[in-house]
Design a protein around this motif. Structure first.
Motif, PDB file in Angstrom:
ATOM      1  N   VAL A 197      43.618  36.822  38.838  1.00 14.08           N
ATOM      2  CA  VAL A 197      44.722  37.399  39.612  1.00 14.08           C
ATOM      3  C   VAL A 197      44.216  38.564  40.444  1.00 14.08           C
ATOM      4  O   VAL A 197      43.263  39.251  40.072  1.00 14.08           O
ATOM      5  CB  VAL A 197      45.872  37.878  38.695  1.00 14.08           C
ATOM      6  N   ASN A 198      44.867  38.780  41.584  1.00 19.11           N
ATOM      7  CA  ASN A 198      44.550  39.912  42.445  1.00 19.11           C
ATOM      8  C   ASN A 198      45.431  41.108  42.115  1.00 19.11           C
ATOM      9  O   ASN A 198      46.531  40.965  41.573  1.00 19.11           O
ATOM     10  CB  ASN A 198      44.751  39.534  43.915  1.00 19.11           C
ATOM     11  N   HIS A 199      44.948  42.291  42.477  1.00 22.22           N
ATOM     12  CA  HIS A 199      45.685  43.524  42.223  1.00 22.22           C
ATOM     13  C   HIS A 199      46.705  43.746  43.333  1.00 22.22           C
ATOM     14  O   HIS A 199      46.530  44.586  44.219  1.00 22.22           O
ATOM     15  CB  HIS A 199      44.720  44.706  42.137  1.00 22.22           C
ATOM     16  N   MET A 200      47.777  42.979  43.268  1.00 20.37           N
ATOM     17  CA  MET A 200      48.873  43.085  44.221  1.00 20.37           C
ATOM     18  C   MET A 200      50.175  42.874  43.460  1.00 20.37           C
ATOM     19  O   MET A 200      50.166  42.446  42.306  1.00 20.37           O
ATOM     20  CB  MET A 200      48.720  42.034  45.337  1.00 20.37           C
ATOM     21  N   GLU A 201      51.292  43.175  44.080  1.00 22.58           N
ATOM     22  CA  GLU A 201      52.588  43.036  43.430  1.00 22.58           C
ATOM     23  C   GLU A 201      52.784  41.615  42.914  1.00 22.58           C
ATOM     24  O   GLU A 201      52.625  40.643  43.647  1.00 22.58           O
ATOM     25  CB  GLU A 201      53.709  43.376  44.416  1.00 22.58           C
ATOM     26  N   GLY A 202      53.128  41.492  41.640  1.00 23.38           N
ATOM     27  CA  GLY A 202      53.340  40.184  41.035  1.00 23.38           C
ATOM     28  C   GLY A 202      52.080  39.507  40.570  1.00 23.38           C
ATOM     29  O   GLY A 202      52.123  38.467  39.935  1.00 23.38           O
ATOM     30  N   LYS A 259      51.658  46.613  32.605  1.00 22.79           N
ATOM     31  CA  LYS A 259      50.994  47.864  32.232  1.00 22.79           C
ATOM     32  C   LYS A 259      49.531  47.623  31.873  1.00 22.79           C
ATOM     33  O   LYS A 259      48.642  48.379  32.287  1.00 22.79           O
ATOM     34  CB  LYS A 259      51.720  48.513  31.053  1.00 22.79           C
ATOM     35  N   LYS A 260      49.260  46.559  31.115  1.00 25.51           N
ATOM     36  CA  LYS A 260      47.883  46.261  30.715  1.00 25.51           C
ATOM     37  C   LYS A 260      47.006  45.991  31.928  1.00 25.51           C
ATOM     38  O   LYS A 260      45.877  46.496  32.032  1.00 25.51           O
ATOM     39  CB  LYS A 260      47.865  45.056  29.774  1.00 25.51           C
ATOM     40  N   SER A 292      43.947  48.264  33.445  1.00 23.36           N
ATOM     41  CA  SER A 292      42.612  47.687  33.602  1.00 23.36           C
ATOM     42  C   SER A 292      42.076  47.942  35.003  1.00 23.36           C
ATOM     43  O   SER A 292      40.915  48.313  35.185  1.00 23.36           O
ATOM     44  CB  SER A 292      42.656  46.184  33.312  1.00 23.36           C
ATOM     45  N   PHE A 293      42.931  47.743  36.017  1.00 20.79           N
ATOM     46  CA  PHE A 293      42.521  48.016  37.394  1.00 20.79           C
ATOM     47  C   PHE A 293      42.201  49.496  37.586  1.00 20.79           C
ATOM     48  O   PHE A 293      41.215  49.864  38.223  1.00 20.79           O
ATOM     49  CB  PHE A 293      43.632  47.610  38.363  1.00 20.79           C
ATOM     50  N   LEU A 294      43.051  50.356  37.021  1.00 25.97           N
ATOM     51  CA  LEU A 294      42.913  51.796  37.231  1.00 25.97           C
ATOM     52  C   LEU A 294      41.629  52.334  36.618  1.00 25.97           C
ATOM     53  O   LEU A 294      40.914  53.134  37.229  1.00 25.97           O
ATOM     54  CB  LEU A 294      44.125  52.525  36.638  1.00 25.97           C
ATOM     55  N   HIS A 295      41.326  51.892  35.389  1.00 26.34           N
ATOM     56  CA  HIS A 295      40.183  52.448  34.661  1.00 26.34           C
ATOM     57  C   HIS A 295      38.952  51.550  34.700  1.00 26.34           C
ATOM     58  O   HIS A 295      37.923  51.894  34.120  1.00 26.34           O
ATOM     59  CB  HIS A 295      40.585  52.700  33.206  1.00 26.34           C
ATOM     60  N   ASP A 296      39.068  50.397  35.374  1.00 29.70           N
ATOM     61  CA  ASP A 296      37.950  49.460  35.473  1.00 29.70           C
ATOM     62  C   ASP A 296      37.413  49.104  34.087  1.00 29.70           C
ATOM     63  O   ASP A 296      36.212  49.126  33.828  1.00 29.70           O
ATOM     64  CB  ASP A 296      36.833  50.057  36.334  1.00 29.70           C
ATOM     65  N   ALA A 350      40.250  42.365  41.693  1.00 25.16           N
ATOM     66  CA  ALA A 350      40.809  41.186  41.041  1.00 25.16           C
ATOM     67  C   ALA A 350      40.317  41.149  39.607  1.00 25.16           C
ATOM     68  O   ALA A 350      39.298  41.747  39.264  1.00 25.16           O
ATOM     69  CB  ALA A 350      40.400  39.916  41.779  1.00 25.16           C
ATOM     70  N   ILE A 351      41.062  40.442  38.757  1.00 28.13           N
ATOM     71  CA  ILE A 351      40.683  40.290  37.354  1.00 28.13           C
ATOM     72  C   ILE A 351      40.516  38.809  37.052  1.00 28.13           C
ATOM     73  O   ILE A 351      41.321  37.981  37.483  1.00 28.13           O
ATOM     74  CB  ILE A 351      41.753  40.900  36.422  1.00 28.13           C
ATOM     75  N   LEU A 352      39.459  38.479  36.330  1.00 28.09           N
ATOM     76  CA  LEU A 352      39.250  37.124  35.832  1.00 28.09           C
ATOM     77  C   LEU A 352      39.455  37.157  34.326  1.00 28.09           C
ATOM     78  O   LEU A 352      38.905  38.022  33.641  1.00 28.09           O
ATOM     79  CB  LEU A 352      37.844  36.637  36.169  1.00 28.09           C
ATOM     80  N   THR A 353      40.253  36.237  33.805  1.00 26.14           N
ATOM     81  CA  THR A 353      40.668  36.321  32.412  1.00 26.14           C
ATOM     82  C   THR A 353      40.467  35.013  31.667  1.00 26.14           C
ATOM     83  O   THR A 353      40.454  33.933  32.253  1.00 26.14           O
ATOM     84  CB  THR A 353      42.164  36.685  32.306  1.00 26.14           C
ATOM     85  N   MET A 354      40.324  35.136  30.355  1.00 23.51           N
ATOM     86  CA  MET A 354      40.351  33.998  29.450  1.00 23.51           C
ATOM     87  C   MET A 354      41.718  33.961  28.783  1.00 23.51           C
ATOM     88  O   MET A 354      42.235  34.991  28.354  1.00 23.51           O
ATOM     89  CB  MET A 354      39.274  34.123  28.382  1.00 23.51           C
ATOM     90  N   VAL A 355      42.308  32.779  28.698  1.00 24.89           N
ATOM     91  CA  VAL A 355      43.635  32.614  28.107  1.00 24.89           C
ATOM     92  C   VAL A 355      43.543  31.573  27.001  1.00 24.89           C
ATOM     93  O   VAL A 355      43.099  30.449  27.235  1.00 24.89           O
ATOM     94  CB  VAL A 355      44.665  32.170  29.167  1.00 24.89           C
TER      95      VAL A 355
END
Length: 458
Positions: free
Chosen positions: A184-189, A232-233, A237-241, A275-280
């Motif tokens: 996901v990208n660091h944008m609204e939604g 919030k999570k 994560s974006f704020l504190h890298d 952007a964040i790449l995640t495992m689900v």
């Protein structure tokens, strides 16, 4: 000691990343082009393990690797042409290196030629005898919906990642393939820029269906009660890298919700939109078991009411709000005589009957719990009509006493209730002591009736 024919051992202090890259290329040449089992095994350490090699899910030790390759050659004895599309190396500890590569291979069979792109990652350890591969992980690129996303071209207008970010992305992809992948990208939604097939299978969607349903935004697929926590999570994560982990519910195509464990980290370069790449991972069964165990730990096994822990926990939460309430303690009079005359089994039946009366006469939002022995607690929320509640409690006392006379006349059981009405914030322990004093007054003044005091806060 293993005799190294493919490379001269290098002093530990002189090793550079280019030597590791050359070592990996030599290994791939020997493994895929020469197809020489004995020479290929010389690259492998004794304590080796591999995941995703050929038809073997897990390969442990150099000997097992040789057996695996021998078996593989039965089906593919010929040379396997390949091309390295990307190769990155970094030192993670002294003398230990991580390597990640994007490789295109061509498999020719009797009926068809197949071109596959694979992710190849491995750990290489330097010793005085040279370099050895300690771990290999192989997975197919087709597991990701858009191959161009590796190593990191974003769908939503982002550019290519720099080399370090490319490596981080490939490294993560190689190691989290067993679960779903979501970016996901660091944008609204939190717009989705990548999702893999396994993730879509978990939710029951085709790619176009899912993107249409959630309008391309992760937040729209999340249960409403979990959206604030996830937001919030991700923002933290974006704020504190920093990496993050969180549990929440995702909506499936059939309308049900899937509990997932989600862990991820920043995957984009400083010059690109973050952007964040995640495992689900699907943890629905785990959450259901955990919730069941928690519920069982807060329930009284005899009456199925909340036990002391369950009742106190919920009352403390209610007391955080300034809302009208009535808190009562209930005690069965002459309960010892009941046990002495009729036995403990019949005594248990009396406890269960009182629990039944309480649950039948009060709302689900009210808190009914067994404190222990023959003592119960009752917390009534949003209480305004004290007289109506008093009448209901007196009727409950009469019902229990009549049941006792009809079934256990020698016991002379009755129910005493004492408590307070209030609306101010107060600690549970203080509230309990106040109600206990009122109940003590009832027990000393004849038993078998209801007393609710309203002036204890003055």
């Amino acid at each position: 000691m293993v005799e190294r024919q493919h490379e001269v051992a290098l002093p530990l202090i002189d090793l550079e990343k280019r030597h590791v890259e050359k070592f990996i290329r030599n290994f791939l040449n020997t493994y895929l082009l020469e197809r020489n089992v004995e020479k290929t095994a010389q690259f492998i350490s004794d304590n080796f393990y591999g995941i995703g090699l050929a038809s073997n899910e897990v390969v442990v030790s150099r000997n097992n690797f040789s057996i695996m390759m021998q078996d593989e050659k039965i089906h593919h004895p010929q040379t396997i042409p390949y091309e390295i599309k990307l190769l990155a190396v970094r030192e993670i500890e002294k003398t230990i290196y991580e390597c990640a590569a994007k490789i295109e291979i061509m498999l020719d069979t009797q009926t068809v030629s197949l071109k596959n792109q694979i992710r190849f990652s491995c750990n290489v350890k330097q010793t005085l005898d040279g370099l050895f591969i300690t771990m290999i992980h192989v997975s197919r690129m087709e597991m990701v919906r858009n191959d161009d996303l590796i190593p990191g071209v974003f769908l939503n207008g982002g550019g290519n990642l720099d080399s370090n970010a490319q490596y981080d992305l490939i490294h993560m992809m190689c190691h989290i393939m067993p679960g779903g992948i979501l970016g996901v990208n660091h944008m609204e939604g939190f717009p989705i820029y990548v999702i893999n097939d396994h993730m879509l299978e978990m939710l029951g969607y085709e790619y176009d269906e899912f993107m249409s349903e959630c309008r391309g935004m992760l937040i729209n697929a999340v249960h409403k009660e979990d959206q604030l926590q996830l937001t919030k999570k991700l923002k933290d994560s974006f704020l504190h890298d920093q990496p993050y982990e969180v549990e929440y519910r995702l909506r499936k195509k059939d309308g049900r919700f899937l509990w997932v464990y989600n862990t991820g980290r920043i995957a984009s370069a400083d010059s690109q939109p973050k952007a964040i790449l995640t495992m689900v991972m699907d943890i629905t069964h785990t959450v259901e078991v955990r919730n069941r165990l928690r519920a069982e730990s807060e329930r009284d096994s005899l009456t199925n009411l909340y036990n002391r822990k369950g009742g106190e926990t919920r009352i403390r939460k209610e007391l955080e709000e300034e809302a009208p309430y009535i808190f009562l303690l209930l005690d069965i009079d002459n309960f010892k005589k009941m046990n002495d005359c009729y036995g403990h089994y019949q005594g248990d039946q009396a406890l269960c009957f009182l629990a039944q009366l309480l649950t039948q006469n009060f709302r689900k939002s009210d808190i009914v719990y067994r404190i222990g022995g023959d003592e119960f607690g009752l917390f009534l929320t949003d209480c305004k009509g004290h007289d109506i509640i008093r009448v209901k409690l007196e009727e409950l006392c009469r019902s229990f006493q009549q049941w006792s006379k009809d079934n256990f006349p020698k016991s002379e059981m009755s129910v005493s209730l004492g408590g307070i009405a209030g609306k101010k914030k107060i600690e549970y322990a203080d509230l309990y002591q106040m109600a206990d004093r009122v109940l003590y007054q009832v027990k000393n003044q004849g038993k078998g009736y209801v007393l609710i005091q309203t002036d204890l806060f003055d």
